[in-house]
Design an enzyme around this catalytic site. Structure first.
Site, PDB file in Angstrom:
ATOM      1  N   ALA A  75       5.571  -3.990   5.843  1.00 54.99           N
ATOM      2  CA  ALA A  75       5.061  -4.499   4.567  1.00 54.99           C
ATOM      3  C   ALA A  75       5.972  -4.094   3.411  1.00 54.99           C
ATOM      4  O   ALA A  75       7.003  -3.445   3.589  1.00 54.99           O
ATOM      5  CB  ALA A  75       3.635  -3.992   4.350  1.00 54.99           C
ATOM      6  N   HIS A  76       5.561  -4.445   2.212  1.00 60.29           N
ATOM      7  CA  HIS A  76       6.337  -4.204   0.996  1.00 60.29           C
ATOM      8  C   HIS A  76       6.558  -2.717   0.746  1.00 60.29           C
ATOM      9  O   HIS A  76       5.639  -1.904   0.894  1.00 60.29           O
ATOM     10  CB  HIS A  76       5.604  -4.794  -0.221  1.00 60.29           C
TER      11      HIS A  76
END
Length: 164
Positions: A75-76
């Protein structure tokens, strides 16, 4: 005043089939498997291997000595670390002091998690903001600082993910 300006971008990368990369990125000396996606503002350093069907979201940093299996989601803002400051400070570029990280297949890592040099088995979910400080050998969902097992994944979930 003198300035040393280095431009990397995408250099010496081995790409599989149907890889999508959204620039700007810094990718150099790494290998990215078939059908993977690399979002913007990602850095993947030399020697890193990314498996097939992976998704690396924006602002993530994957340092040298990292191997990521197939069908993984990063994810980010996820940070991988290879220098544990074992001598009380940074290794200063001395790669002999760095340690490796290995993610198995079907591993998902939540936003802003930090992974120290560890080995993570197949079928693991790491929660957002978690700090992984130890090897993970049991499929399941992990979260916290340090990351701890919250619950195991049902066998049916693991079996169906394997057959994808």
């Amino acid at each position: 005043m003198s300035v040393l300006y280095k431009q990397v971008g995408i250099k010496d990368v081995t790409f599989g089939e149907q890889v999508v990369v959204v620039e700007p990125v810094n990718l150099y000396g790494c290998s990215i498997g078939d059908g993977s996606f690399i979002g913007p503002f990602v850095e993947i350093q030399k020697g890193v291997t990314i498996g097939k069907g992976c998704r690396i979201q924006s602002h993530s940093f994957i340092c040298e000595l990292v191997s990521i299996g197939d069908s993984c989601f990063i994810a980010h803002g996820v940070m991988f670390v290879n220098d544990l400051f074992a001598s009380g400070g940074p290794a200063g570029g001395d790669a002999t002091k760095w340690k490796s990280t290995r993610l198995g297949n079907h591993v998902s890592v939540g936003s802003h998690a930090t992974l120290l040099p560890v080995s993570i088995c197949d079928h693991v979910v790491i929660g957002a903001g978690a700090v992984v400080t130890r090897d993970i050998t049991q499929p399941g969902i992990y979260a916290g600082n340090p990351a701890r097992l919250l619950r195991s994944l049902p066998e049916s979930t693991v079996d169906s993910a394997t057959s994808l």
